[in-house]
Design a protein around this motif. Structure first.
Motif, mmCIF file in Angstrom:
data_model
loop_
_atom_site.group_PDB
_atom_site.id
_atom_site.type_symbol
_atom_site.label_atom_id
_atom_site.label_comp_id
_atom_site.label_asym_id
_atom_site.label_seq_id
_atom_site.Cartn_x
_atom_site.Cartn_y
_atom_site.Cartn_z
ATOM 1 N N ALA A 194 42.883 19.762 88.685
ATOM 2 C CA ALA A 194 41.597 19.913 88.932
ATOM 3 C C ALA A 194 40.972 19.141 90.262
ATOM 4 O O ALA A 194 39.984 19.551 90.785
ATOM 5 N N GLY A 197 45.940 19.079 94.641
ATOM 6 C CA GLY A 197 46.521 20.386 94.747
ATOM 7 C C GLY A 197 47.721 20.360 93.979
ATOM 8 O O GLY A 197 48.201 18.922 93.634
ATOM 9 N N THR A 199 45.804 23.680 93.041
ATOM 10 C CA THR A 199 44.723 24.225 92.229
ATOM 11 C C THR A 199 45.408 25.204 91.369
ATOM 12 O O THR A 199 46.382 25.833 91.365
ATOM 13 N N THR A 231 38.782 24.685 85.450
ATOM 14 C CA THR A 231 40.252 25.388 85.493
ATOM 15 C C THR A 231 40.232 26.533 84.579
ATOM 16 O O THR A 231 41.063 27.551 84.927
#
Length: 275
Positions: A194, A197, A199, A231
């Motif tokens: 979150a 990276g 993601t 997420t």
């Protein structure tokens, strides 16, 4: 393991290490108690986070009746960890409700314990990686609709975690992904973060490039909060709930408590032998 823990607890508390100026007789006169398990949650502005932590503690108490269990937060929620420790006496084991190593585990929590010199205690390791964590992740995926063997050749999982600047945190999450992959029978599991990276979207695209278009997001969060919501919103198919009070999480917290007691038993035995 419960019997071993009881024996270790007796060793930890039957004779307290002498503080400066304290007589040996005074130390032996204290009533032996089981070390208190202090569950250390991160804290969140989401009101469900506190309720979830309390539900997990209730489950821990049900699994091991008689064990004193308290809650402390690093930030954002009460009780704060420092306040919890200030209200305790005797021996404590701090168990982070955190799923990988990072600054909170390595710095914040030990510093909070060091700031409570009236206590003798140890800090347990984070909850992950561990097979019980993979069990809880699998359970939450199943609750969200994941079915073993269904569309396996097209399936993939993104393991969404908070992330950290500490490289050991990413390594822990990668190990948790490997444990979950094994539990899912070899289905690819790709980490995502979150706060850094890759993601969730990055990891979804990586799975799509491998021909996996049936992609679930496993929520590697101890409780609801901003990162868990963020997420999950990026899931192209189903998204599992945070781990919360899953039964495997309660067993995992107790396992870390037991491990910390075992690790502390060596110097305690030495003290008993030389006292």
């Amino acid at each position: 393991m419960t019997q071993i823990t009881a024996q270790l607890s007796s060793q930890l508390t039957g004779v307290t290490l002498h503080r400066r100026g304290e007589s040996r007789r005074e130390s032996h006169s204290e009533t032996p108690t089981v070390p208190t398990l202090v569950a250390v949650a991160h804290g969140s502005r989401d009101p469900e986070a506190l309720r979830t932590a309390q539900a997990l503690l209730d489950r821990i108490r049900a699994v091991r009746p008689g064990l004193p269990v308290r809650l402390g937060h690093i930030e954002l929620n009460e009780p704060l960890l420092g306040d919890t420790l200030a209200g305790l006496r005797g021996d404590v084991v701090l168990v982070p409700l955190l799923l990988s190593r990072g600054y909170h585990v390595k710095q914040d929590i030990p510093q909070a314990l060091a700031g409570a010199p009236h206590l003798r205690g140890v800090v347990a390791g984070p909850l992950g990686p561990h097979p019980l964590l993979a069990e809880a992740l699998h359970g939450r995926l199943a609750e969200a609709g994941w079915r073993a063997g269904e569309g396996a050749a097209r399936s993939g999982v993104v393991l969404a975690a908070a992330g950290s600047r500490d490289p050991e945190s990413a390594r822990d999450t990668a190990r948790t992904a490997a444990l979950l992959r094994r539990r899912l029978g070899g289905i690819p599991v790709v980490p995502a973060f979150a706060t850094s990276g890759p993601t969730v979207t990055d990891s979804v695209n990586a799975l799509l490039a491998r021909g996996r278009d049936r992609i679930a997001v496993a929520s590697c969060f101890a409780a609801p909060g901003r990162f868990a919501t963020q997420t999950s919103a990026a899931a192209p198919w189903l998204a599992a709930a945070p781990l919360g009070a899953h039964p495997a999480m309660a067993r995992l917290v107790l396992h870390r408590y037991d491990q910390a007691l075992s690790a502390a038993a060596g110097p305690v035995r030495h003290h008993l032998a030389t006292a």
